[in-house]
Design a protein around this motif. Structure first.
Motif, mmCIF file in Angstrom:
data_model
loop_
_atom_site.group_PDB
_atom_site.id
_atom_site.type_symbol
_atom_site.label_atom_id
_atom_site.label_comp_id
_atom_site.label_asym_id
_atom_site.label_seq_id
_atom_site.Cartn_x
_atom_site.Cartn_y
_atom_site.Cartn_z
ATOM 1 N N ALA A 1 0.857 -1.305 0.073
ATOM 2 C CA ALA A 1 -0.237 0.025 0.097
ATOM 3 C C ALA A 1 0.643 1.222 -0.285
ATOM 4 C CB ALA A 1 -1.008 0.077 1.305
ATOM 5 N N GLY A 2 2.161 1.146 -0.277
ATOM 6 C CA GLY A 2 3.063 2.313 -0.325
ATOM 7 C C GLY A 2 3.516 2.842 1.149
ATOM 8 N N ARG A 3 3.267 2.009 2.280
ATOM 9 C CA ARG A 3 3.708 2.517 3.488
ATOM 10 C C ARG A 3 5.135 1.745 3.805
ATOM 11 N NH1 ARG A 3 0.268 5.669 2.535
ATOM 12 N NH2 ARG A 3 -1.732 5.722 3.616
ATOM 13 N N LYS A 4 5.603 2.153 4.920
ATOM 14 C CA LYS A 4 7.126 1.900 5.358
ATOM 15 C C LYS A 4 6.952 0.933 6.590
ATOM 16 C CE LYS A 4 7.805 6.512 7.180
ATOM 17 N NZ LYS A 4 6.295 6.998 6.680
ATOM 18 N N LEU A 5 8.113 0.390 6.930
ATOM 19 C CA LEU A 5 8.288 -0.209 8.223
ATOM 20 C C LEU A 5 9.468 0.545 9.095
ATOM 21 C CD1 LEU A 5 8.762 -4.022 6.739
ATOM 22 C CD2 LEU A 5 6.687 -2.640 7.402
ATOM 23 N N LEU A 6 9.116 0.869 10.173
ATOM 24 C CA LEU A 6 10.086 1.334 11.319
ATOM 25 C C LEU A 6 10.259 0.226 12.347
ATOM 26 C CD1 LEU A 6 8.076 4.777 11.839
ATOM 27 C CD2 LEU A 6 9.978 4.146 10.295
ATOM 28 N N ALA B 1 16.036 -4.297 8.990
ATOM 29 C CA ALA B 1 15.965 -3.214 8.036
ATOM 30 C C ALA B 1 17.010 -3.281 6.957
ATOM 31 C CB ALA B 1 16.119 -1.783 8.825
ATOM 32 N N ALA B 2 18.111 -3.670 6.984
ATOM 33 C CA ALA B 2 19.385 -3.981 6.160
ATOM 34 C C ALA B 2 18.884 -4.899 5.155
ATOM 35 C CB ALA B 2 20.507 -4.275 6.711
ATOM 36 N N GLU B 3 18.129 -6.117 5.574
ATOM 37 C CA GLU B 3 17.791 -7.255 5.003
ATOM 38 C C GLU B 3 16.616 -6.793 4.142
ATOM 39 O OE1 GLU B 3 19.772 -9.512 4.939
ATOM 40 O OE2 GLU B 3 19.818 -10.424 6.912
ATOM 41 N N SER C 1 18.230 -3.740 1.257
ATOM 42 C CA SER C 1 19.281 -4.405 0.329
ATOM 43 C C SER C 1 18.630 -5.555 -0.123
ATOM 44 C CB SER C 1 20.580 -4.633 1.292
ATOM 45 O OG SER C 1 21.279 -5.173 0.278
ATOM 46 N N ARG C 2 18.706 -6.688 0.340
ATOM 47 C CA ARG C 2 18.366 -7.976 -0.247
ATOM 48 C C ARG C 2 18.314 -8.899 0.771
ATOM 49 N NH1 ARG C 2 21.807 -11.074 -4.170
ATOM 50 N NH2 ARG C 2 21.277 -12.631 -3.169
ATOM 51 N N PHE C 3 17.518 -9.896 0.746
ATOM 52 C CA PHE C 3 17.584 -11.049 1.548
ATOM 53 C C PHE C 3 18.240 -12.372 0.760
ATOM 54 C CE2 PHE C 3 15.812 -14.443 4.576
ATOM 55 C CZ PHE C 3 16.608 -14.033 5.634
ATOM 56 N N HIS C 4 17.295 -13.003 0.226
ATOM 57 C CA HIS C 4 17.795 -14.090 -0.526
ATOM 58 C C HIS C 4 18.346 -13.860 -2.082
ATOM 59 C CE1 HIS C 4 17.333 -17.327 2.133
ATOM 60 N NE2 HIS C 4 15.896 -17.046 2.482
ATOM 61 N N TYR C 5 17.592 -12.730 -2.448
ATOM 62 C CA TYR C 5 17.890 -12.685 -4.020
ATOM 63 C C TYR C 5 17.710 -11.002 -4.256
ATOM 64 C CZ TYR C 5 12.858 -13.602 -3.826
ATOM 65 O OH TYR C 5 11.634 -13.806 -3.409
ATOM 66 N N ASP C 6 18.168 -10.655 -5.377
ATOM 67 C CA ASP C 6 17.995 -9.397 -6.055
ATOM 68 C C ASP C 6 16.563 -8.952 -6.315
ATOM 69 O OD1 ASP C 6 20.798 -8.966 -5.618
ATOM 70 O OD2 ASP C 6 21.101 -9.354 -7.890
ATOM 71 N N LEU D 1 13.151 -2.139 -0.249
ATOM 72 C CA LEU D 1 11.941 -1.845 0.610
ATOM 73 C C LEU D 1 12.232 -0.958 1.614
ATOM 74 C CD1 LEU D 1 10.806 -5.557 0.933
ATOM 75 C CD2 LEU D 1 9.601 -3.862 -0.507
ATOM 76 N N PRO D 2 11.213 0.100 1.833
ATOM 77 C CA PRO D 2 11.205 1.210 2.902
ATOM 78 C C PRO D 2 11.089 0.640 4.198
ATOM 79 C CG PRO D 2 9.015 1.188 1.889
ATOM 80 C CD PRO D 2 9.935 0.213 1.100
ATOM 81 N N ALA D 3 12.524 0.375 4.794
ATOM 82 C CA ALA D 3 12.422 -0.047 6.261
ATOM 83 C C ALA D 3 13.448 0.831 6.906
ATOM 84 C CB ALA D 3 12.660 -1.537 6.332
ATOM 85 N N ILE D 4 12.923 1.206 8.195
ATOM 86 C CA ILE D 4 13.811 2.381 8.690
ATOM 87 C C ILE D 4 14.318 1.902 10.139
ATOM 88 C CG2 ILE D 4 14.204 4.787 9.445
ATOM 89 C CD1 ILE D 4 12.335 5.414 7.254
#
Length: 194
Positions: free
Chosen positions: A42-47, A62-64, A67-72, A76-79
């Motif tokens: 829905a265009g929201r983010k994770l804090l 947040a880094a996962e 950036s990426r977890f398993h694949y490119d 995603l917006p995580a702070i």
């Protein structure tokens, strides 16, 4: 020495086995991933916030996602609210340490965003304040804590209470749960062809 190390590994494994056998733990992890997917779609983010080792988990997750977890795939917006030393020290100085996360939630959060709140005891004053601020903004609140839960349960839409009371064991289980959530978010939003 080897038996002591083996015992430590087995104690951690026992906690994870209890989680795996508890349908409510597994269902909660799945629901947390789905709530995150819905918000991101829905265009929201994770804090994300926590203290000490839990701060490291917040940054890690947040880094996962950014950036990426398993694949490119697209970021995603995580702070992680645990990383900006100028913000943390400024808020701590001006408003007190209990407000270091809540003030950031008030500044950055909007209705429909998700707050990941980590506290092994469930009693971290700054995490509880962040949950209250998130509730006031209409955010989804996801809590990660130990068996007792402390004061977090009534402030969380979903809460994972790890069946352990020893801080390192709770943190180890949180790390596994966080990785599962990151993997599910990645796969649901950007399915990789089988």
């Amino acid at each position: 020495m080897s038996e002591e190390i083996r015992g430590s590994i087995l104690r951690s494994a026992e906690v994870l086995q209890r989680m795996a056998a508890d349908a409510s733990c597994c269902d909660t992890i799945a629901a947390m991933a789905e709530a995150s997917v819905a918000a991101l779609a829905a265009g929201r983010k994770l804090l994300l916030c926590g203290n000490g080792g839990s701060a490291a988990d917040a940054q890690h997750w947040a880094a996962e996602l950014v950036s990426r977890f398993h694949y490119d795939r697209p970021g995603l917006p995580a702070i992680a609210l645990t990383t900006d030393s100028s913000i943390l020290t400024g808020i701590g100085n001006d408003y007190g340490y209990e407000r270091v996360f809540a003030r950031q939630v008030e500044a950055l959060g909007v209705a429909g965003d998700v707050l990941f709140a980590l506290s092994t005891s469930g009693r971290s004053a700054n995490v509880l304040a962040a949950l209250r601020a998130a509730r006031a903004k209409g955010m989804v609140t996801l809590g990660f804590t130990g068996a007792e839960g402390g004061e977090m349960p009534p402030l969380c839409d979903l809460i994972l209470r790890v069946p352990a009371g020893v801080t390192p064991l709770v943190q180890e289980a949180h790390e596994v749960a966080g990785h599962i959530i990151c993997a599910r978010i990645e796969q649901r939003l950007f399915p990789r062809p089988e």
